[in-house]
Design a protein around this motif. Structure first.
Motif, PDB file in Angstrom:
ATOM      1  N   LEU A   1      -8.332   3.169   2.091  1.00  0.00           N
ATOM      2  CA  LEU A   1      -7.265   2.173   1.964  1.00  0.00           C
ATOM      3  C   LEU A   1      -6.337   2.188   3.171  1.00  0.00           C
ATOM      4  N   GLU A   2      -6.103   3.370   3.730  1.00  0.00           N
ATOM      5  CA  GLU A   2      -5.241   3.480   4.909  1.00  0.00           C
ATOM      6  C   GLU A   2      -5.800   2.679   6.074  1.00  0.00           C
TER       7      GLU A   2
ATOM      8  N   PHE B   1       0.815  -1.220   0.000  1.00  0.00           N
ATOM      9  CA  PHE B   1       0.000   0.000   0.000  1.00  0.00           C
ATOM     10  C   PHE B   1       0.850   1.273   0.000  1.00  0.00           C
TER      11      PHE B   1
ATOM     12  N   CYS C   1       2.348  -8.013   1.806  1.00  0.00           N
ATOM     13  CA  CYS C   1       1.388  -7.630   2.845  1.00  0.00           C
ATOM     14  C   CYS C   1       1.986  -7.755   4.246  1.00  0.00           C
TER      15      CYS C   1
ATOM     16  N   VAL D   1      -0.380   4.503  -1.457  1.00  0.00           N
ATOM     17  CA  VAL D   1      -1.312   5.365  -0.714  1.00  0.00           C
ATOM     18  C   VAL D   1      -0.565   6.581  -0.179  1.00  0.00           C
TER      19      VAL D   1
ATOM     20  N   ILE E   1     -10.391   8.091  -0.988  1.00  0.00           N
ATOM     21  CA  ILE E   1      -9.825   6.798  -1.411  1.00  0.00           C
ATOM     22  C   ILE E   1      -8.606   6.461  -0.556  1.00  0.00           C
TER      23      ILE E   1
ATOM     24  N   GLY F   1      -5.930  -1.123   5.253  1.00  0.00           N
ATOM     25  CA  GLY F   1      -4.590  -1.715   5.265  1.00  0.00           C
ATOM     26  C   GLY F   1      -4.057  -1.930   6.661  1.00  0.00           C
TER      27      GLY F   1
ATOM     28  N   ILE G   1      -1.301   4.089  -6.575  1.00  0.00           N
ATOM     29  CA  ILE G   1      -1.664   3.001  -5.662  1.00  0.00           C
ATOM     30  C   ILE G   1      -1.543   1.654  -6.368  1.00  0.00           C
TER      31      ILE G   1
END
Length: 636
Positions: free
Chosen positions: A489-490, A115, A597, A118, A485, A493, A574
């Motif tokens: 995602l923050e 991520f 991840c 981001v 967005i 994640g 991203i």
């Protein structure tokens, strides 16, 4: 290795360097816990910088209008709930994240390499926003200088005005009684026959206040639309240059210099707001304005409308400046054991209290304006640029000693804008520092000056005769969906991939062990309530999208396309970074995704003495060869 080049750690973060070429970085000092990156000189510097970043122009020109528009005092109910459910959880998360790893918004994604785009999105959006935000500061500077006149230039219809300019409403026609019959006649006929209008039948000519024409014709020299760029308005360009010079001067030593400047820029606006409130409260009609803001006009039934809740959520979200990268950047200079929990609550409450307080100061004087012009308050209330540069200046021009009140108001706008701008530029320089620490250690001042110079030239399009359309376009697109967005995602994640409970353990390393009951609320928000709310706002914004406009001027199709291109450019990093990370990983596709991840090898507290057993395996974050390999290539 010779003795002269051996560094020895005397205490946590205090490194004694015996090298013959020891260079001192203006960003750090001997008292800093983290001698590599530097720390805030004291807690006050940090808190005021955070307050200055969160409290901006929107607190003065957007919140009061939304409160009036959405049921007055009733609006405070959804506003407070959205603060607790969406604003504060994200604010606390970002402050904790930056402080834990002592990294900026891009490098912080060592926590979840997949991520990292981001963080890049946050920085690019902050870059777009800082370009147009300084243009608004330039507007405030222009009006500030224009206030140094005995008679304010927008107080009357002077030589620049056209036939539609008027300080009062002009009657066009109405019904009247003539020889026992009711007739419809124009006003010139009525006055020639000494006739009077029948109540409720009066029609008024479309007129503009002097302040409105001054804003469009003199200050902006506004063109007919985005298609007509026109020339650069030279005095706005000079004001823009001055605003960038002020920003560069305040940041020449990074947080060491900006942390001292904010004692004035963050606190003095409250003094001016108090002065304006006291002056406004003593004027005739002030009570009417305040009642429209948060009095007997409150409409509790408005809470049944979804639009009210959406407005409350978006106002909280943008007002607190979450997901812009600035909160992470500013918090990264805290000492490791700073109580970021109490800081987050204090700053959020201060921000919201400022919005409510500003509403009283604004509406008391707008109420007086409505009284003088014999119009309802609803007809003099505007939002955004019209409130700051048309309605409020018009109201101030009607006060005794109007240049003084005008100076104070625009000086307040200047200060509110500047300290938000300081933090945004610090976000960009922090990102550069994390990627090129040696460059920033030696060349912090030239890099900061070069960055401000580049942004000044990029902002020149916003001080052309079509400049206001560009400012509005960037605000409409970049400061909207891109941030939503990034925020969605923050939180997904960190909570669902990195692990919410794991993140809570990281926070407890800084602020101490807390009970399960203490974390119950934060778990509810982080795991469910906040992400659902953010998704709802994002979907709502996309569903209700309308073609951008400025006033009655619709944007051309190509202008809307440019707006979409800007937002795509912001968020495209991203997926690009995610793909690059997966390609660079080892194993089959599933193994590559799984490895991306997981936190990077150098994720954890910046200083070894803070890592404890949980992070004893962490590779030294300062070792360049262990950093995520493509950050530099992707950003630059």
């Amino acid at each position: 290795m010779g003795m002269l080049s051996l560094p020895g750690f005397l205490s946590c973060g205090k490194k004694k360097d015996f090298s013959l070429t020891n260079e001192k970085d203006a960003h750090s000092s001997d008292s800093d816990e983290n001698s590599e990156r530097g720390n805030w000189s004291n807690k006050g510097d940090y808190l005021l910088s955070m307050v200055g970043y969160a409290v901006g122009l929107g607190n003065v020109w957007r919140f009061p209008y939304l409160t009036y528009q959405n049921g007055g005092g009733a609006f405070l109910i959804p506003y407070t709930l959205m603060l607790a459910l969406a604003g504060l959880p994200l604010f606390f998360m970002e402050c904790s994240l930056g402080q834990f790893a002592s990294l900026g918004p891009v490098s912080i994604w060592r926590i979840l390499p997949l991520f990292q785009g981001v963080g890049i999105t946050m920085v690019i959006i902050s870059t777009f926003v800082t370009i147009y935000y300084n243009v608004i500061i330039a507007y405030a500077l222009y009006y500030l200088f224009a206030s140094f006149q005995k008679v304010l230039p927008w107080s009357d219809c002077f030589s620049w005005a056209d036939e539609f300019c008027s300080k009062t409403r002009i009657v066009s026609d109405c019904n009247t009684t003539l020889h026992g019959e009711i007739i419809h006649a124009n006003y010139s006929f009525m006055t020639s026959k000494n006739l009077t209008c029948i109540n409720g039948t009066i029609n008024y000519k479309p007129v503009q206040f002097p302040s409105e024409q001054y804003w469009n014709k003199v200050a902006l020299q506004r063109s007919s639309g985005l298609d007509e760029t026109g020339r650069i308005v030279w005095y706005l360009a000079l004001c823009l240059l001055l605003s960038w010079m002020i920003v560069a001067a305040a940041l020449f030593k990074g947080i060491k210099s900006s942390g001292k400047v904010v004692y004035f820029t963050a606190l003095f606006p409250y003094v001016i707001l108090l002065i304006l409130l006291v002056r406004g409260a003593t004027l005739e009609g002030a009570l009417d304005g305040i009642e429209y803001y948060i009095g007997r006009q409150s409409n509790i039934t408005k809470l049944m409308e979804a639009e009210v809740w959406k407005d409350a959520a978006t106002q909280i979200f943008y007002s607190l400046s979450v997901a812009w990268g600035g909160l992470v950047a500013l918090s990264s200079y805290n000492k490791f054991h700073n109580n970021c929990y109490s800081d987050a609550i204090l700053v959020c409450v201060t921000n919201c209290a400022t919005s409510i307080f500003a509403g009283f100061a604004i509406f008391s004087i707008l109420g007086h304006m409505a009284f003088l012009s014999e119009r309802p308050v609803s007809e003099v209330v505007d939002s955004g640029f019209d409130l700051a540069f048309v309605a409020y200046p018009e109201a101030l021009s009607k006060l005794p000693v109007s240049p003084l009140w005008s100076f104070l108001f625009f000086f307040m706008l200047l200060l509110l804008g500047l300290d938000s701008q300081f933090a945004t530029i610090e976000t960009l320089t922090t990102t550069i520092q994390d990627i090129y620490p040696k460059v920033m250690k030696k060349l912090r001042m030239p890099v900061t000056l070069g960055l401000c110079t580049l942004l000044f030239f990029l902002g020149l399009i916003c001080v052309t005769q079509a400049g206001i359309y560009w400012v509005n376009l960037i605000d409409h697109f970049c400061a909207g969906w891109g941030i939503l967005i990034a925020a969605v995602l923050e939180i997904i994640g960190i909570v669902y991939i990195y692990g919410g409970n794991r993140f809570i353990e990281d926070i407890e390393m800084m602020i101490g062990k807390k009970s399960r009951l203490f974390w119950l609320w934060w778990r509810m928000c982080w795991f469910f309530i906040t992400p659902v709310l953010l998704m709802a706002i994002l979907v709502w914004s996309l569903v209700t999208f309308s073609r951008p406009s400025y006033g009655s001027v619709l944007y051309p199709t190509w202008g809307t396309a440019v707006g979409w291109c800007m937002i795509i450019f912001c968020v495209i990093w991203i997926p690009i970074v995610a793909i690059v990370k997966i390609v660079q990983a080892e194993g089959n596709l599933v193994q590559r995704i799984v490895s991306c991840c997981r936190p990077a090898a150098n994720w954890g507290p910046y200083l070894e003495c803070h890592r404890g057993e949980r992070y004893s395996h962490v590779v030294d974050p300062k070792k360049k060869e262990h950093e995520i390999p493509t950050v530099s290539a992707i950003v630059y």
